[in-house]
Design a protein around this motif. Structure first.
Motif, PDB file in Angstrom:
ATOM      1  N   UNK A 105     -23.532 -18.130 -68.486  1.00 12.10           N
ATOM      2  CA  UNK A 105     -24.142 -17.354 -67.458  1.00 12.10           C
ATOM      3  C   UNK A 105     -24.348 -18.594 -66.214  1.00 12.10           C
ATOM      4  N   UNK A 106     -24.322 -19.906 -66.584  1.00 15.44           N
ATOM      5  CA  UNK A 106     -24.521 -20.945 -65.599  1.00 15.44           C
ATOM      6  C   UNK A 106     -23.082 -21.013 -64.702  1.00 15.44           C
ATOM      7  N   UNK A 107     -22.007 -20.743 -65.618  1.00 17.33           N
ATOM      8  CA  UNK A 107     -20.642 -20.954 -64.967  1.00 17.33           C
ATOM      9  C   UNK A 107     -20.291 -19.769 -64.150  1.00 17.33           C
ATOM     10  N   UNK A 108     -21.006 -18.522 -64.663  1.00 19.09           N
ATOM     11  CA  UNK A 108     -20.727 -17.154 -63.988  1.00 19.09           C
ATOM     12  C   UNK A 108     -21.536 -17.234 -62.552  1.00 19.09           C
ATOM     13  N   UNK A 109     -22.778 -17.896 -62.615  1.00 20.54           N
ATOM     14  CA  UNK A 109     -23.609 -17.825 -61.287  1.00 20.54           C
ATOM     15  C   UNK A 109     -23.005 -18.448 -60.425  1.00 20.54           C
ATOM     16  N   UNK A 110     -22.491 -19.952 -60.904  1.00 16.94           N
ATOM     17  CA  UNK A 110     -21.685 -21.061 -59.771  1.00 16.94           C
ATOM     18  C   UNK A 110     -20.560 -20.319 -59.121  1.00 16.94           C
ATOM     19  N   UNK A 111     -19.667 -19.584 -59.860  1.00 16.34           N
ATOM     20  CA  UNK A 111     -18.677 -18.592 -59.517  1.00 16.34           C
ATOM     21  C   UNK A 111     -19.073 -17.745 -58.237  1.00 16.34           C
ATOM     22  N   UNK A 112     -20.088 -17.073 -58.648  1.00 18.18           N
ATOM     23  CA  UNK A 112     -20.668 -15.923 -58.084  1.00 18.18           C
ATOM     24  C   UNK A 112     -21.005 -16.581 -56.585  1.00 18.18           C
ATOM     25  N   UNK A 113     -21.909 -17.740 -56.825  1.00 20.42           N
ATOM     26  CA  UNK A 113     -22.191 -18.272 -55.592  1.00 20.42           C
ATOM     27  C   UNK A 113     -21.009 -18.749 -54.488  1.00 20.42           C
ATOM     28  N   UNK A 114     -19.949 -19.140 -55.024  1.00 18.56           N
ATOM     29  CA  UNK A 114     -19.079 -19.479 -54.418  1.00 18.56           C
ATOM     30  C   UNK A 114     -18.029 -18.470 -53.673  1.00 18.56           C
ATOM     31  N   UNK A 115     -18.018 -17.336 -54.369  1.00 18.65           N
ATOM     32  CA  UNK A 115     -17.128 -16.184 -54.173  1.00 18.65           C
ATOM     33  C   UNK A 115     -17.944 -15.124 -53.118  1.00 18.65           C
ATOM     34  N   UNK A 116     -18.918 -15.110 -53.520  1.00 16.83           N
ATOM     35  CA  UNK A 116     -20.165 -13.775 -52.577  1.00 16.83           C
ATOM     36  C   UNK A 116     -19.745 -14.024 -51.251  1.00 16.83           C
ATOM     37  N   UNK A 117     -19.949 -15.292 -50.519  1.00 23.74           N
ATOM     38  CA  UNK A 117     -19.973 -15.469 -49.071  1.00 23.74           C
ATOM     39  C   UNK A 117     -18.653 -15.148 -48.771  1.00 23.74           C
ATOM     40  N   UNK A 118     -17.522 -15.613 -49.264  1.00 19.33           N
ATOM     41  CA  UNK A 118     -16.100 -15.296 -49.046  1.00 19.33           C
ATOM     42  C   UNK A 118     -15.842 -13.622 -48.977  1.00 19.33           C
ATOM     43  N   UNK A 119     -16.362 -13.219 -49.883  1.00 21.73           N
ATOM     44  CA  UNK A 119     -16.201 -11.530 -49.992  1.00 21.73           C
ATOM     45  C   UNK A 119     -16.914 -10.884 -48.745  1.00 21.73           C
ATOM     46  N   UNK A 120     -18.086 -11.545 -48.464  1.00 23.39           N
ATOM     47  CA  UNK A 120     -18.925 -10.977 -47.395  1.00 23.39           C
ATOM     48  C   UNK A 120     -18.019 -11.249 -46.007  1.00 23.39           C
TER      49      UNK A 120
END
Length: 635
Positions: free
Chosen positions: A411-426
């Motif tokens: 969960x911690x790794x997945x959250x870190x990846x989401x935090x990194x990728x989400x702004x790029x997708x936006x």
């Protein structure tokens, strides 16, 4: 400054009286099209429809905020990008939930709705469970919107709230939902996070999708006030947000709220027992009661705006449009008609033949231009697809690279990846809109400039056939009027909104499972995450590029069809104008004098109408009392 409802009623009466005077004049000119447009404006005001839209990235607390208005946990707060839907909230005496699928409405219970929008994610390698989850996601993607009826008093009289999916979502279908609703909105609530306010993707969305619309109001609502330690922290965040807001927003007013605390305070007020240990142990120093959550203050501002100002915004916009038509009649249509009575025309039959030839030539030029644009668009689409694919590959690479740097639980790794990728997708989602919008604007510019020049040449050529005799005190030249007409064509084509084509580009034919944050038993966390990244990003790239091409071509077709229709209408107007000039040139001198005098009277009536201003400058001052006003929208 507040307005009384009696004042609003008087302003509404003045506008209707003004519109009726204009319609009477248009009836004499048999201008059915403009009459219908004015009647549409009147109907819109009479119906009193008003749209308030809540926007923001995921995890900004939109659902909890709306639940705090309900006073109950109606909207699931743990909604993922994959399961997000467009919710329309309207006033009903009794709670109701209607799901719209392919134009068909289905009534469902609150319990069913919660299960529908927040399906339980599979927590094992059970393929059957995973397939069932995927099937439910596919069903969600068929839903157009959910309409929630609820007895919220300030929603009465035709007001509705749209709860949109987070705009930092790369899925075309969900992004289009948000981008479709915003242009239809009269006011927008922009949700921010007190701890992570105004990211790059939020600023981009604000600049390129919100401030480009003719909105009546813009409310900035900063959630998670309870996570700030003191009033000094609140002021620090306030100044930080203000420093990053575009200067185009005049006197922005920010509302700090704690949606979670407000919801729980109201749940308790309604007699509900909250068993959460975290709620019982709450220790916020700046949110100690319902008033301090900031929700009541926001509700008062919304209530005052919706109850007293909503009609003013509608009337003001309608009045601007009505004045545009009046100005065109005073300075273009009527002077041209008066000039036509001064003409002396020989060989009328020959003039009509010349007119037909020139119209045929203009239509041929239009078709040539359309073919040229289509040809050039193919090349542009190749470049856009290439850039889009490269950016998608870059996001996939970033996710994998971030995975290698992380350690800890799944969960911690997945959250870190989401935090990194989400702004790029936006950011990519916004860039995609920019690419399409840039192409559309380029097409419009070319069409407008070309057709304006084409019509101007035709007008001037035909005008040379007329022997213009103008009184010495007449300050309008016929050729100047023709240039004005051609310029109007240019403006009409430029007014075509490129994003309207985007909004109606159709639903995505391919859906993608969202990034599931879960631990799968019996497998290495890092390897399972790598597999999920490949499924979510790398393997989906060809499908996303394919969808981009389809939506781009659909947008192109709609845009070119609309431009073609606009041009054809202008060519028909040109034909009617010259036929009228030919007819007017043949009437007797005495009748011409009477017609001209009548036209002058109509001009004076219309000038008097222009002086009737349903909304005074008080409106703009009052708006700033409650929320940020976007400059240039009312000037």
């Amino acid at each position: 400054m507040a307005f009384s409802l009696e004042h609003y009623a008087e302003r509404k009466r003045q506008f209707f009286a003004k519109a009726e005077k204009v319609i009477k004049i248009l009836i004499t000119k048999k201008d059915e099209e403009t009459i219908q447009q004015i009647n549409d404006l009147l109907g819109d005001i009479e119906n009193g429809k008003f749209v308030l839209t809540v926007i923001g990235e995921f995890s900004k607390g939109k659902s909890t905020f709306l639940n705090s208005l309900f006073g109950k946990r109606l909207l699931p707060s743990k909604v993922t990008p994959t399961t997000a839907l467009l919710n329309k909230i309207i006033y009903k005496e009794q709670q109701s939930i209607i799901v719209s699928v392919n134009g068909q409405d289905h009534s469902i219970s609150e319990e069913t709705f919660k299960k529908l929008i927040a399906p339980k994610e599979p927590n094992s390698d059970d393929r059957e469970a995973f397939d069932a989850y995927q099937k439910q996601i596919d069903s969600l993607n068929q839903i157009d919107q959910v309409t929630i009826g609820y007895p919220l008093p300030f929603l009465s009289n035709g007001i509705c709230i749209y709860d949109t999916p987070g705009f930092n979502d790369l899925d075309e279908n969900r992004s289009q939902l948000t981008n479709t609703i915003i242009p239809q909105s009269d006011a927008v609530i922009f949700m921010l996070n007190a701890r992570r306010q105004l990211s790059q993707s939020e600023r981009s969305f604000l600049e390129n999708r919100v401030l480009t619309q003719d909105l009546g109001k813009l409310f900035f609502v900063i959630n998670f006030k309870d996570q700030l330690d003191s009033a000094a922290d609140v002021e620090r965040v306030r100044q930080e947000v203000l420093s990053h807001l575009p200067s185009k927003i005049e006197q922005p007013k920010l509302f700090f709220i704690s949606a979670k605390y407000a919801l729980n305070f109201r749940r308790e007020q309604n007699g509900e027992v909250i068993k959460s240990a975290q709620w019982k142990m709450r220790n916020s120093t700046i949110v100690r009661n319902l008033e301090e959550t900031g929700i009541p203050a926001l509700e008062r501002a919304l209530g005052q705006f919706l109850e007293e100002e909503r009609g003013y915004v509608k009337i003001f916009r309608a009045d601007l449009q009505l004045n545009h038509w009046i100005d065109r009649m005073i300075n273009q249509d009527i002077p041209l008609e008066m000039l036509s009575f001064h003409q002396r025309v020989a060989d009328a039959d020959q003039k009509q033949k010349e007119l037909k030839l020139k119209l045929d030539h203009a239509r041929a030029e239009r078709e040539r231009l359309m073919k040229s644009i289509k040809s050039n668009s193919k090349k542009e689409l190749v470049e856009i697809k290439k850039a889009y694919q490269q950016r998608l590959e870059g996001i996939s690479h970033t996710a994998l690279k971030e995975l290698e740097k992380q350690a800890g639980s799944y969960k911690e790794m997945a959250q870190a990846i989401e935090d990194k990728v989400s702004p790029l997708e936006g950011i990519l989602s916004e860039d995609l809109l920019k690419w399409k919008g840039s192409w559309a604007n380029d097409v419009i510019q070319k069409c407008a400039a070309h057709m304006s020049n084409e019509l101007s040449q035709n007008y001037r050529s035909l005008a040379s056939s007329f022997n213009v005799q103008v009184d010495s005190n007449h300050d309008l030249k016929l050729t100047d009027t023709f240039d004005s007409l051609a310029d109007t064509v240019y403006k009409n084509i430029m007014d075509l909104a490129p994003y309207s084509a985007l909004a109606n580009a159709g639903k995505a034919v391919v859906k993608f499972i969202g990034f599931i944050v879960r631990k799968i038993k019996g497998a290495d966390d890092r390897e399972r995450l790598r597999e999920r990244i490949n499924d979510q990003f790398e393997k989906s790239i060809p499908k996303k590029v394919e969808y981009l091409e389809k939506s781009f071509k659909n947008m192109q077709k709609q845009l070119l069809d609309k431009i073609t229709l606009n041009m054809e209408k202008e060519l028909k107007k040109m034909q009617e104008l010259f036929l009228k000039m030919l007819r007017n040139a043949e009437i007797s001198h005495d009748r011409a004098i009477r017609e001209i005098n009548q036209l002058k009277e109509q001009q004076e009536e219309l000038r008097a109408c222009m002086e009737i201003n349903p909304l005074s400058e008080q409106l703009e001052g009052a708006q700033n009392d409650y929320a940020g006003t976007v400059s240039d929208n009312y000037h």
